[in-house]
Design an enzyme around this catalytic site. Sequence first.
Site, mmCIF file in Angstrom:
data_model
loop_
_atom_site.group_PDB
_atom_site.id
_atom_site.type_symbol
_atom_site.label_atom_id
_atom_site.label_comp_id
_atom_site.label_asym_id
_atom_site.label_seq_id
_atom_site.Cartn_x
_atom_site.Cartn_y
_atom_site.Cartn_z
ATOM 1 N N ASP A 6 -4.568 0.032 9.484
ATOM 2 C CA ASP A 6 -4.304 -0.091 7.819
ATOM 3 C C ASP A 6 -4.712 -1.923 7.436
ATOM 4 O OD1 ASP A 6 -3.171 2.079 7.850
ATOM 5 O OD2 ASP A 6 -0.804 1.579 7.540
ATOM 6 N N LYS B 122 0.786 -1.596 0.037
ATOM 7 C CA LYS B 122 -0.043 -0.194 0.263
ATOM 8 C C LYS B 122 1.139 1.414 -0.452
ATOM 9 C CE LYS B 122 -0.340 2.098 4.525
ATOM 10 N NZ LYS B 122 1.094 2.752 3.974
HETATM 11 P P1 ATP Z 1 2.561 0.366 8.170
HETATM 12 O O1 ATP Z 1 2.401 1.272 6.485
HETATM 13 O O2 ATP Z 1 1.278 0.220 8.388
HETATM 14 O O3 ATP Z 1 3.128 1.303 9.141
HETATM 15 P P2 ATP Z 1 5.404 -0.409 7.528
HETATM 16 O O4 ATP Z 1 5.426 -1.088 6.056
HETATM 17 O O5 ATP Z 1 6.064 0.669 8.721
HETATM 18 O O6 ATP Z 1 3.681 -0.031 8.420
HETATM 19 P P3 ATP Z 1 5.682 -3.317 8.955
HETATM 20 O O7 ATP Z 1 6.740 -3.543 7.070
HETATM 21 O O8 ATP Z 1 3.801 -3.716 7.920
HETATM 22 O O9 ATP Z 1 5.436 -1.724 8.800
HETATM 23 O O10 ATP Z 1 5.853 -3.647 9.970
HETATM 24 C C1 ATP Z 1 6.857 -2.790 11.235
HETATM 25 C C2 ATP Z 1 6.497 -4.445 12.021
HETATM 26 O O11 ATP Z 1 5.351 -5.107 12.654
HETATM 27 C C3 ATP Z 1 8.061 -4.926 12.506
HETATM 28 O O12 ATP Z 1 8.182 -4.453 13.668
HETATM 29 C C4 ATP Z 1 7.567 -6.754 12.726
HETATM 30 O O13 ATP Z 1 8.323 -6.872 12.975
HETATM 31 C C5 ATP Z 1 5.960 -6.620 12.338
HETATM 32 N N1 ATP Z 1 5.302 -7.429 11.946
HETATM 33 C C6 ATP Z 1 4.496 -8.097 12.041
HETATM 34 N N2 ATP Z 1 4.098 -9.708 10.889
HETATM 35 C C7 ATP Z 1 4.892 -8.531 10.171
HETATM 36 C C8 ATP Z 1 4.816 -9.716 8.785
HETATM 37 N N3 ATP Z 1 3.859 -10.279 8.607
HETATM 38 N N4 ATP Z 1 5.681 -9.161 7.706
HETATM 39 C C9 ATP Z 1 5.798 -7.643 8.407
HETATM 40 N N5 ATP Z 1 6.229 -7.072 9.307
HETATM 41 C C10 ATP Z 1 5.372 -8.207 10.631
#
Ligand code: ATP
Length: 284
Positions: free
Chosen positions: A132, A8
């Site tokens: 999200d 996203k």
């Molecule tokens: P958002 O855009 O929703 O803020 P993000 O892209 O910044 O999210 P993610 O990569 O979704 O962040 O994940 C961040 C945290 O979530 C990490 O600390 C990770 O350990 C935890 N996590 C739990 N499950 C997952 C998963 N399936 N994939 C990735 N990260 C995960």
Amino acid sequence: MIVRAHGKLNLSLDVLGKSPDGYHDLRMVMQSVEFGDDLDVELREDGQFSIDPGRWYLPSDGRNLALRAAVLFLEGTGLGASIRVNKRTPVCAGMGGGSSDAAAVLRALNQLTGAHKSAQELRDMGLKLGSDVPFCVTGGTALAEGRGQLLTPAAPLPDCAIVICKPAFAISTPELFGRVDARRSRLRPDTPGILEALERGDVPGVARRMYNVFEDVLGRRRGEITAIKSQLTALGALGAVMTGSGSSVFGIFTDEDAAQAAQAALSRHYQDCFLTRPSRALEV
Ligand code: ATP
């Protein structure tokens, strides 16, 4: 069953305020993209749950959002699930990687079990896992308000090329929210303008209005984010912006060759650099 967990992006991100329950009141135009993870989801008759998270540093226990989604969906059925994630989406990138994995598991289990839950039922379930997740259930193009769970479908972003580039550092989301709260006056994204441009199918009109209020409070990280945005626009992007709380930045191109050249150029400096396209809302 193999399912895609679409990445996203935020075409815009605005923080309107903070509600008494501590959540931030957001207004975002969200867009899903073809690029993402692939998840292999299987039901288990023995009621056990397991996940191969696809990266050594990601949790393979109840902290993994994809696993939590399976436990939540299958609660009370006696069934379990085994999940294998082919992880492509960079972690802590503002691309909703974990949320999208969780939503993909909900979609897969809905089919595998024949439960026939509606998209809204899956979104309600997803909200228990993260703000999200509801958007990621069907993706496409949508206005997301409240914590991100109040969704209004928007006209789809017409096909275009999108180059995503994530610098090597991660940005702390709570820290950014704290800094945004402390600010009095600031520039705001023209959310109605973006929605109108989407209605017209006007890709340049969307691209030049993209704006994320977190970019104003990046502190020492700002230089590199600005540099990537400048490179993208110098290489032909019609607009470039940081997604979510970063650190990924993306640019929108209508010239496919320019987008390919931009991805190649940025890949020399950044390991996580992808060329993709918008994806349409999924059927549940
Ligand atoms: P958002 O855009 O929703 O803020 P993000 O892209 O910044 O999210 P993610 O990569 O979704 O962040 O994940 C961040 C945290 O979530 C990490 O600390 C990770 O350990 C935890 N996590 C739990 N499950 C997952 C998963 N399936 N994939 C990735 N990260 C995960």
